[in-house]
Design a protein around this motif. Structure first.
Motif, PDB file in Angstrom:
ATOM      1  N   TRP A  36     -32.114  40.841   4.509  1.00 20.68           N
ATOM      2  CA  TRP A  36     -33.109  39.813   4.235  1.00 20.68           C
ATOM      3  C   TRP A  36     -32.939  38.655   5.217  1.00 20.68           C
ATOM      4  CZ3 TRP A  36     -33.709  34.732   3.138  1.00 20.68           C
ATOM      5  CH2 TRP A  36     -34.929  34.355   2.612  1.00 20.68           C
ATOM      6  N   GLY A  37     -31.689  38.235   5.444  1.00 18.73           N
ATOM      7  CA  GLY A  37     -31.432  37.162   6.402  1.00 18.73           C
ATOM      8  C   GLY A  37     -31.864  37.528   7.807  1.00 18.73           C
ATOM      9  N   TRP A  38     -31.629  38.762   8.200  1.00 20.22           N
ATOM     10  CA  TRP A  38     -32.034  39.196   9.534  1.00 20.22           C
ATOM     11  C   TRP A  38     -33.551  39.269   9.637  1.00 20.22           C
ATOM     12  CZ3 TRP A  38     -34.578  43.564  11.449  1.00 20.22           C
ATOM     13  CH2 TRP A  38     -34.559  43.696  12.839  1.00 20.22           C
ATOM     14  N   MET A  39     -34.216  39.798   8.611  1.00 16.43           N
ATOM     15  CA  MET A  39     -35.677  39.922   8.632  1.00 16.43           C
ATOM     16  C   MET A  39     -36.367  38.562   8.730  1.00 16.43           C
ATOM     17  SD  MET A  39     -36.954  43.030   8.436  1.00 16.43           S
ATOM     18  CE  MET A  39     -38.562  42.707   7.766  1.00 16.43           C
ATOM     19  N   HIS A  40     -35.795  37.541   8.121  1.00 12.24           N
ATOM     20  CA  HIS A  40     -36.404  36.213   8.102  1.00 12.24           C
ATOM     21  C   HIS A  40     -35.864  35.302   9.204  1.00 12.24           C
ATOM     22  CE1 HIS A  40     -37.468  37.774   4.143  1.00 12.24           C
ATOM     23  NE2 HIS A  40     -38.518  36.987   4.256  1.00 12.24           N
ATOM     24  N   HIS A  41     -35.203  35.873  10.186  1.00  9.85           N
ATOM     25  CA  HIS A  41     -34.686  35.139  11.352  1.00  9.85           C
ATOM     26  C   HIS A  41     -33.682  34.049  10.957  1.00  9.85           C
ATOM     27  CE1 HIS A  41     -37.434  36.980  14.280  1.00  9.85           C
ATOM     28  NE2 HIS A  41     -38.288  36.999  13.274  1.00  9.85           N
ATOM     29  N   THR A  42     -33.013  34.232   9.814  1.00 10.41           N
ATOM     30  CA  THR A  42     -31.955  33.305   9.424  1.00 10.41           C
ATOM     31  C   THR A  42     -30.709  33.577  10.257  1.00 10.41           C
ATOM     32  OG1 THR A  42     -32.847  33.272   7.194  1.00 10.41           O
ATOM     33  CG2 THR A  42     -30.618  32.458   7.474  1.00 10.41           C
ATOM     34  N   THR A  43     -30.506  34.827  10.598  1.00  8.69           N
ATOM     35  CA  THR A  43     -29.384  35.223  11.439  1.00  8.69           C
ATOM     36  C   THR A  43     -29.883  36.194  12.506  1.00  8.69           C
ATOM     37  OG1 THR A  43     -27.205  36.275  11.463  1.00  8.69           O
ATOM     38  CG2 THR A  43     -28.747  37.064   9.828  1.00  8.69           C
ATOM     39  N   ASP A  44     -29.237  36.184  13.640  1.00  8.66           N
ATOM     40  CA  ASP A  44     -29.616  37.097  14.718  1.00  8.66           C
ATOM     41  C   ASP A  44     -28.824  38.389  14.688  1.00  8.66           C
ATOM     42  OD1 ASP A  44     -31.580  35.458  15.787  1.00  8.66           O
ATOM     43  OD2 ASP A  44     -30.146  34.364  17.025  1.00  8.66           O
ATOM     44  N   THR A  45     -27.780  38.435  13.859  1.00  7.01           N
ATOM     45  CA  THR A  45     -26.914  39.602  13.810  1.00  7.01           C
ATOM     46  C   THR A  45     -27.313  40.502  12.652  1.00  7.01           C
ATOM     47  OG1 THR A  45     -25.113  38.197  14.597  1.00  7.01           O
ATOM     48  CG2 THR A  45     -24.507  40.345  13.727  1.00  7.01           C
ATOM     49  N   PRO A  46     -27.794  41.712  12.918  1.00  4.82           N
ATOM     50  CA  PRO A  46     -28.125  42.614  11.810  1.00  4.82           C
ATOM     51  C   PRO A  46     -26.851  43.107  11.130  1.00  4.82           C
ATOM     52  CG  PRO A  46     -28.483  43.702  13.909  1.00  4.82           C
ATOM     53  CD  PRO A  46     -28.111  42.285  14.214  1.00  4.82           C
ATOM     54  N   PRO A  47     -26.925  43.478   9.856  1.00  7.23           N
ATOM     55  CA  PRO A  47     -25.732  43.909   9.121  1.00  7.23           C
ATOM     56  C   PRO A  47     -25.045  45.153   9.669  1.00  7.23           C
ATOM     57  CG  PRO A  47     -27.491  43.405   7.607  1.00  7.23           C
ATOM     58  CD  PRO A  47     -28.070  43.346   8.977  1.00  7.23           C
ATOM     59  N   VAL A  48     -25.694  45.899  10.548  1.00  5.81           N
ATOM     60  CA  VAL A  48     -25.049  47.092  11.107  1.00  5.81           C
ATOM     61  C   VAL A  48     -24.231  46.769  12.353  1.00  5.81           C
ATOM     62  CG1 VAL A  48     -26.674  48.745  10.163  1.00  5.81           C
ATOM     63  CG2 VAL A  48     -27.155  47.681  12.353  1.00  5.81           C
ATOM     64  N   ALA A  49     -24.333  45.545  12.869  1.00 12.45           N
ATOM     65  CA  ALA A  49     -23.586  45.167  14.070  1.00 12.45           C
ATOM     66  C   ALA A  49     -22.100  45.023  13.744  1.00 12.45           C
ATOM     67  CB  ALA A  49     -24.124  43.858  14.633  1.00 12.45           C
ATOM     68  N   GLU A  50     -21.273  45.260  14.745  1.00 12.49           N
ATOM     69  CA  GLU A  50     -19.824  45.176  14.550  1.00 12.49           C
ATOM     70  C   GLU A  50     -19.372  43.751  14.240  1.00 12.49           C
ATOM     71  OE1 GLU A  50     -18.166  46.713  18.119  1.00 12.49           O
ATOM     72  OE2 GLU A  50     -18.925  48.717  17.784  1.00 12.49           O
ATOM     73  N   THR A  51     -20.112  42.766  14.719  1.00 14.43           N
ATOM     74  CA  THR A  51     -19.710  41.373  14.521  1.00 14.43           C
ATOM     75  C   THR A  51     -20.218  40.781  13.214  1.00 14.43           C
ATOM     76  OG1 THR A  51     -21.668  40.651  15.743  1.00 14.43           O
ATOM     77  CG2 THR A  51     -19.613  40.944  16.992  1.00 14.43           C
ATOM     78  N   TYR A  52     -20.950  41.562  12.421  1.00  9.68           N
ATOM     79  CA  TYR A  52     -21.515  41.043  11.177  1.00  9.68           C
ATOM     80  C   TYR A  52     -20.427  40.885  10.123  1.00  9.68           C
ATOM     81  CZ  TYR A  52     -24.103  40.773   6.829  1.00  9.68           C
ATOM     82  OH  TYR A  52     -24.572  40.377   5.612  1.00  9.68           O
ATOM     83  N   VAL A  53     -20.379  39.701   9.518  1.00  9.31           N
ATOM     84  CA  VAL A  53     -19.466  39.424   8.413  1.00  9.31           C
ATOM     85  C   VAL A  53     -20.290  38.840   7.273  1.00  9.31           C
ATOM     86  CG1 VAL A  53     -17.452  38.104   7.665  1.00  9.31           C
ATOM     87  CG2 VAL A  53     -17.577  38.949  10.012  1.00  9.31           C
ATOM     88  N   PRO A  54     -20.323  39.503   6.105  1.00 11.16           N
ATOM     89  CA  PRO A  54     -21.120  38.950   5.006  1.00 11.16           C
ATOM     90  C   PRO A  54     -20.512  37.644   4.507  1.00 11.16           C
ATOM     91  CG  PRO A  54     -19.992  40.959   4.310  1.00 11.16           C
ATOM     92  CD  PRO A  54     -19.704  40.768   5.763  1.00 11.16           C
ATOM     93  N   ARG A  55     -21.361  36.757   4.055  1.00  7.25           N
ATOM     94  CA  ARG A  55     -20.923  35.473   3.515  1.00  7.25           C
ATOM     95  C   ARG A  55     -20.327  35.659   2.118  1.00  7.25           C
ATOM     96  NH1 ARG A  55     -21.540  31.843   7.787  1.00  7.25           N
ATOM     97  NH2 ARG A  55     -23.443  32.389   8.854  1.00  7.25           N
ATOM     98  N   ASP A  56     -19.509  34.694   1.695  1.00  9.34           N
ATOM     99  CA  ASP A  56     -18.900  34.770   0.365  1.00  9.34           C
ATOM    100  C   ASP A  56     -19.942  34.733  -0.741  1.00  9.34           C
ATOM    101  OD1 ASP A  56     -16.456  34.791   1.609  1.00  9.34           O
ATOM    102  OD2 ASP A  56     -16.141  32.636   1.393  1.00  9.34           O
TER     103      ASP A  56
END
Length: 137
Positions: free
Chosen positions: A75-95
């Protein structure tokens, strides 16, 4: 044959014919979530389409198109809140990101506050701290 016919006339059962053409021609697959939804992006290219200021992102739902089936990371990626999609190696979910829960509105498991017609229990009594508005005041 039925699926092909539906793709001409419906958008809520997957992709339409023109969506498939756009995906093939300009779309770039980014990833897939645990529900089978597939995410795409179209990089910003001012020469091809100067109207878009940033890349376009979209989802092809697995089955019925229901926006509440998008998990928080996507959802964050779709709405341009973040540039890193959840499948990227650098993605870390927030608490604060919780696991996805489906929208239960209209189902027997929907939330019904205490005292509503479809729930059990009594409506809480008014506490007296509310004063109704009148036009003269």
């Amino acid at each position: 044959m039925k699926r092909w016919f539906l793709s001409w006339f419906t958008w809520w059962n997957g992709t339409t014919l023109m969506s498939r053409v756009t995906l093939w021609w300009r779309g770039e697959k980014v990833g897939e979530d645990e529900f089978g939804n597939v995410y795409y992006r179209m990089p910003n290219d001012p020469k091809r389409n100067p109207a878009f200021k940033r890349e376009r992102r979209w989802v092809v739902y697995n089955g019925y198109a229901e926006a509440s089936t998008i998990p928080p990371g996507w959802w964050g990626w779709m709405h341009h809140t973040t540039d890193t999609p959840p499948v990227a190696e650098t993605y870390v979910p927030r608490d604060w990101q919780k696991p996805h829960r489906p929208n239960m509105t209209g189902t027997p498991r929907a939330y019904r506050p205490k005292g509503s017609i479809q729930a059990e229990g009594q409506r809480p009594a008014a506490t007296g701290d509310y004063k109704a508005w009148t036009p003269a005041e």
